[in-house]
Design a protein around this motif. Structure first.
Motif, PDB file in Angstrom:
ATOM      1  N   VAL A 115       0.912  -1.152  -0.118  1.00  0.00           N
ATOM      2  CA  VAL A 115      -0.033  -0.186  -0.042  1.00  0.00           C
ATOM      3  C   VAL A 115       0.816   1.299  -0.147  1.00  0.00           C
ATOM      4  O   VAL A 115       1.961   1.328   0.898  1.00  0.00           O
ATOM      5  CB  VAL A 115      -0.867  -0.020   1.176  1.00  0.00           C
ATOM      6  N   VAL A 116       0.591   2.212  -0.923  1.00  0.00           N
ATOM      7  CA  VAL A 116       1.367   3.195  -0.920  1.00  0.00           C
ATOM      8  C   VAL A 116       0.568   4.645  -0.112  1.00  0.00           C
ATOM      9  O   VAL A 116      -0.442   4.853  -0.201  1.00  0.00           O
ATOM     10  CB  VAL A 116       1.509   3.968  -2.386  1.00  0.00           C
ATOM     11  N   THR A 117       1.494   4.633   1.163  1.00  0.00           N
ATOM     12  CA  THR A 117       0.860   5.696   2.061  1.00  0.00           C
ATOM     13  C   THR A 117       1.734   7.125   1.986  1.00  0.00           C
ATOM     14  O   THR A 117       2.721   7.185   1.471  1.00  0.00           O
ATOM     15  CB  THR A 117       0.830   5.264   3.404  1.00  0.00           C
ATOM     16  N   GLU A 118       1.072   8.119   2.610  1.00  0.00           N
ATOM     17  CA  GLU A 118       1.525   9.544   2.792  1.00  0.00           C
ATOM     18  C   GLU A 118       1.419   9.830   3.956  1.00  0.00           C
ATOM     19  O   GLU A 118       0.610  10.568   4.435  1.00  0.00           O
ATOM     20  CB  GLU A 118       1.005  10.445   1.755  1.00  0.00           C
ATOM     21  N   GLY A 119       2.243   9.404   5.000  1.00  0.00           N
ATOM     22  CA  GLY A 119       2.199   9.764   6.591  1.00  0.00           C
ATOM     23  C   GLY A 119       1.177   9.091   7.165  1.00  0.00           C
ATOM     24  O   GLY A 119       0.309   8.223   6.592  1.00  0.00           O
ATOM     25  N   SER A 120       1.129   9.354   8.541  1.00  0.00           N
ATOM     26  CA  SER A 120       0.097   8.840   9.452  1.00  0.00           C
ATOM     27  C   SER A 120      -1.381   9.178   8.914  1.00  0.00           C
ATOM     28  O   SER A 120      -1.644  10.306   8.861  1.00  0.00           O
ATOM     29  CB  SER A 120       0.338   8.905  10.867  1.00  0.00           C
ATOM     30  N   SER A 121      -2.157   8.089   9.012  1.00  0.00           N
ATOM     31  CA  SER A 121      -3.747   8.382   8.942  1.00  0.00           C
ATOM     32  C   SER A 121      -4.359   7.607   9.546  1.00  0.00           C
ATOM     33  O   SER A 121      -4.419   6.231  10.056  1.00  0.00           O
ATOM     34  CB  SER A 121      -3.990   7.771   7.481  1.00  0.00           C
ATOM     35  N   THR A 122      -5.224   8.292  10.206  1.00  0.00           N
ATOM     36  CA  THR A 122      -6.289   7.714  11.390  1.00  0.00           C
ATOM     37  C   THR A 122      -7.627   6.774  10.669  1.00  0.00           C
ATOM     38  O   THR A 122      -8.226   6.315  11.114  1.00  0.00           O
ATOM     39  CB  THR A 122      -6.610   8.545  12.327  1.00  0.00           C
ATOM     40  N   ARG A 123      -7.474   7.039   9.356  1.00  0.00           N
ATOM     41  CA  ARG A 123      -8.525   6.617   8.573  1.00  0.00           C
ATOM     42  C   ARG A 123      -7.929   5.947   7.538  1.00  0.00           C
ATOM     43  O   ARG A 123      -8.152   6.317   6.191  1.00  0.00           O
ATOM     44  CB  ARG A 123      -9.515   7.815   7.835  1.00  0.00           C
ATOM     45  N   PHE A 124      -7.137   4.836   7.738  1.00  0.00           N
ATOM     46  CA  PHE A 124      -6.547   4.259   6.630  1.00  0.00           C
ATOM     47  C   PHE A 124      -7.211   3.748   5.612  1.00  0.00           C
ATOM     48  O   PHE A 124      -6.672   3.997   4.401  1.00  0.00           O
ATOM     49  CB  PHE A 124      -5.758   2.961   7.495  1.00  0.00           C
ATOM     50  N   MET A 125      -8.202   3.004   5.815  1.00  0.00           N
ATOM     51  CA  MET A 125      -8.977   2.304   4.798  1.00  0.00           C
ATOM     52  C   MET A 125      -9.566   3.723   3.892  1.00  0.00           C
ATOM     53  O   MET A 125      -9.905   3.507   2.516  1.00  0.00           O
ATOM     54  CB  MET A 125      -9.897   1.342   4.967  1.00  0.00           C
ATOM     55  N   VAL A 126      -9.999   4.718   4.534  1.00  0.00           N
ATOM     56  CA  VAL A 126     -10.822   5.780   3.871  1.00  0.00           C
ATOM     57  C   VAL A 126      -9.992   6.358   2.862  1.00  0.00           C
ATOM     58  O   VAL A 126     -10.143   6.908   1.694  1.00  0.00           O
ATOM     59  CB  VAL A 126     -11.562   6.725   5.099  1.00  0.00           C
ATOM     60  N   ASP A 127      -8.702   6.782   3.358  1.00  0.00           N
ATOM     61  CA  ASP A 127      -7.511   7.310   2.676  1.00  0.00           C
ATOM     62  C   ASP A 127      -7.012   6.548   1.448  1.00  0.00           C
ATOM     63  O   ASP A 127      -6.777   7.053   0.357  1.00  0.00           O
ATOM     64  CB  ASP A 127      -6.689   7.688   3.661  1.00  0.00           C
ATOM     65  N   TYR A 128      -6.892   5.148   1.703  1.00  0.00           N
ATOM     66  CA  TYR A 128      -6.146   4.426   1.085  1.00  0.00           C
ATOM     67  C   TYR A 128      -6.854   3.141   0.347  1.00  0.00           C
ATOM     68  O   TYR A 128      -6.236   2.335  -0.229  1.00  0.00           O
ATOM     69  CB  TYR A 128      -4.770   3.975   1.519  1.00  0.00           C
ATOM     70  N   GLY A 129      -8.093   3.140   0.711  1.00  0.00           N
ATOM     71  CA  GLY A 129      -8.861   1.799   0.379  1.00  0.00           C
ATOM     72  C   GLY A 129      -9.330   1.764  -1.249  1.00  0.00           C
ATOM     73  O   GLY A 129      -9.797   0.663  -1.762  1.00  0.00           O
ATOM     74  N   GLY A 130      -8.929   2.837  -1.926  1.00  0.00           N
ATOM     75  CA  GLY A 130      -8.953   2.875  -3.258  1.00  0.00           C
ATOM     76  C   GLY A 130      -8.048   2.078  -4.013  1.00  0.00           C
ATOM     77  O   GLY A 130      -8.088   1.729  -5.182  1.00  0.00           O
ATOM     78  N   GLN A 131      -6.956   1.540  -3.318  1.00  0.00           N
ATOM     79  CA  GLN A 131      -5.912   0.836  -3.681  1.00  0.00           C
ATOM     80  C   GLN A 131      -6.223  -0.692  -3.541  1.00  0.00           C
ATOM     81  O   GLN A 131      -6.605  -1.257  -2.572  1.00  0.00           O
ATOM     82  CB  GLN A 131      -4.495   1.077  -3.113  1.00  0.00           C
ATOM     83  N   TRP A 132      -5.689  -1.389  -4.608  1.00  0.00           N
ATOM     84  CA  TRP A 132      -6.164  -2.951  -4.407  1.00  0.00           C
ATOM     85  C   TRP A 132      -5.353  -3.668  -3.676  1.00  0.00           C
ATOM     86  O   TRP A 132      -6.028  -4.312  -2.731  1.00  0.00           O
ATOM     87  CB  TRP A 132      -5.781  -3.704  -5.851  1.00  0.00           C
ATOM     88  N   PRO A 133      -4.220  -3.319  -3.209  1.00  0.00           N
ATOM     89  CA  PRO A 133      -3.396  -4.004  -1.994  1.00  0.00           C
ATOM     90  C   PRO A 133      -4.260  -3.637  -0.674  1.00  0.00           C
ATOM     91  O   PRO A 133      -4.165  -4.509   0.268  1.00  0.00           O
ATOM     92  CB  PRO A 133      -2.000  -3.230  -2.008  1.00  0.00           C
ATOM     93  N   ALA A 134      -4.708  -2.332  -0.533  1.00  0.00           N
ATOM     94  CA  ALA A 134      -5.509  -1.984   0.668  1.00  0.00           C
ATOM     95  C   ALA A 134      -6.692  -2.733   0.855  1.00  0.00           C
ATOM     96  O   ALA A 134      -7.161  -3.206   1.918  1.00  0.00           O
ATOM     97  CB  ALA A 134      -5.704  -0.490   0.775  1.00  0.00           C
ATOM     98  N   ALA A 135      -7.355  -2.926  -0.293  1.00  0.00           N
ATOM     99  CA  ALA A 135      -8.688  -3.738  -0.185  1.00  0.00           C
ATOM    100  C   ALA A 135      -8.137  -5.091  -0.146  1.00  0.00           C
ATOM    101  O   ALA A 135      -9.001  -5.755   0.893  1.00  0.00           O
ATOM    102  CB  ALA A 135      -9.281  -3.645  -1.809  1.00  0.00           C
TER     103      ALA A 135
END
Length: 338
Positions: A115-135
């Protein structure tokens, strides 16, 4: 807010379980409660950001939280199944279950790393759930949870009627209902993952309130169900202790009057020594000594009035009670597990 409420309920369950720690041989429920509580606590925004900043701000806390959750769910299932099935042994190692759990943890770590992230996120799936690895990351966790709670829920409903004690039947019913809500929760998460991948964010947000309600319902029923046995056992122990103390107090005068002239029937020479025994043992020994004295010298029976006879009868019935209650063959020997 939902994570805070859920974490608070699980920590309250831990508090309920701790007093009986030394009495139980199987600590699976306590292990499950602590690991799930840790998982939910790590998802509280302030806690998450604090720990994640220490770990470099790469959302490793989300991975730790999810691993803790699946480990907790595993131990929870093991504890409930052991309590339900009469042939299960606490010492028996669940090799297949451990292998599956290990595979899930490896899958979580592998998918998270992609999953490609950009810093800490308290809403991990909301912010990155559009990526296949996150799903995939979310799906691995919740498919496993769905499978485990499904098996656990079916086990609870299947065996609840076989429990001798009413509070175990109540506990298994509550846990089964909690597992049902957990299955609903899993289906909602998977649906939101699919909607996110499709870019249907409005539909995903519309499902979110139902998800929040399912989280609270699942945690409430699971926590209540898991808390019922230890709390009920403590209440019953206190009730038994009070009953035994009252019977001992009432029987003491009879015991002294019937055995004082025949010291040879006394297993214990005086009340000071006998008082160091636990109440149930003390009651049993005093009753035996009174009966022996009456058998050796039947004339002593004339000194007993109606109240004395009622006390003897009450003591006999109380001591016979546990023996009678152990007769039904449908009693589950694993009932102490939760």
């Amino acid at each position: 807010m939902i994570q805070t409420v859920a974490a608070a309920m699980i920590w309250l369950l831990v508090v309920c379980l701790l007093p009986g720690f030394r009495r139980r041989r199987d600590h699976s429920v306590l292990t499950a409660a602590i690991t799930i509580a840790v998982a939910l606590t790590l998802n509280i925004d302030q806690v998450y950001l604090g720990f994640d900043s220490v770990l470099g701000g790469r959302n490793f806390v989300d991975l730790l939280s999810n691993i803790s959750m699946v480990v907790g769910i595993y131990f929870l299932s093991i504890a409930i199944i052991r309590a339900a099935k009469p042939d299960e042994k606490v010492e028996k190692r669940d090799t297949a279950g451990l292998v599956l759990l290990a595979a899930v943890i490896v899958g979580l770590a592998a998918s998270f790393s992609a999953v490609v992230t950009e810093g800490s996120s308290t809403r991990f799936m909301v912010d990155y759930g559009g990526q296949w690895p996150a799903a995939l990351y979310s799906s691995i966790q919740f498919v496993y949870i769905g499978y485990v709670v499904s098996v656990t829920g079916v086990t609870c409903f299947r065996f609840r009627g076989d429990m001798l004690r009413p509070y175990f039947r109540m506990a298994f019913t509550s846990i089964g209902v909690g597992c049902s809500f957990a299955v609903l929760l899993v289906l909602l998460v998977l649906a939101m993952d699919v909607l996110h991948l499709q870019g249907r964010l409005d539909a995903m947000r519309a499902v979110s309130p139902i998800y929040d309600a399912a989280v609270v319902a699942a945690m409430t029923f699971l926590c209540v169900g898991l808390a019922i046995p230890p709390v009920a056992r403590r209440i019953l122990r206190r009730k038994r202790s009070a009953t035994e103390a009252e019977l001992v107090r009432d029987l003491t005068k009879i015991w002294e009057n019937t055995t004082k002239k025949r010291q040879n029937v006394r297993l214990v020479r005086d009340t000071e020594l006998i008082s160091h025994q636990d109440q149930a043992q003390r009651l049993h020994r005093m009753l035996v000594e009174v009966q022996d004295a009456l058998l050796v010298e039947p004339g002593l029976g004339s000194s007993l009035d109606i109240h004395d006879l009622n006390v003897l009868n009450a003591a006999e019935n109380y001591l016979a009670g546990p023996i009678v209650r152990q007769v039904p063959v449908r009693r589950r020997k694993g009932e102490q597990a939760i």
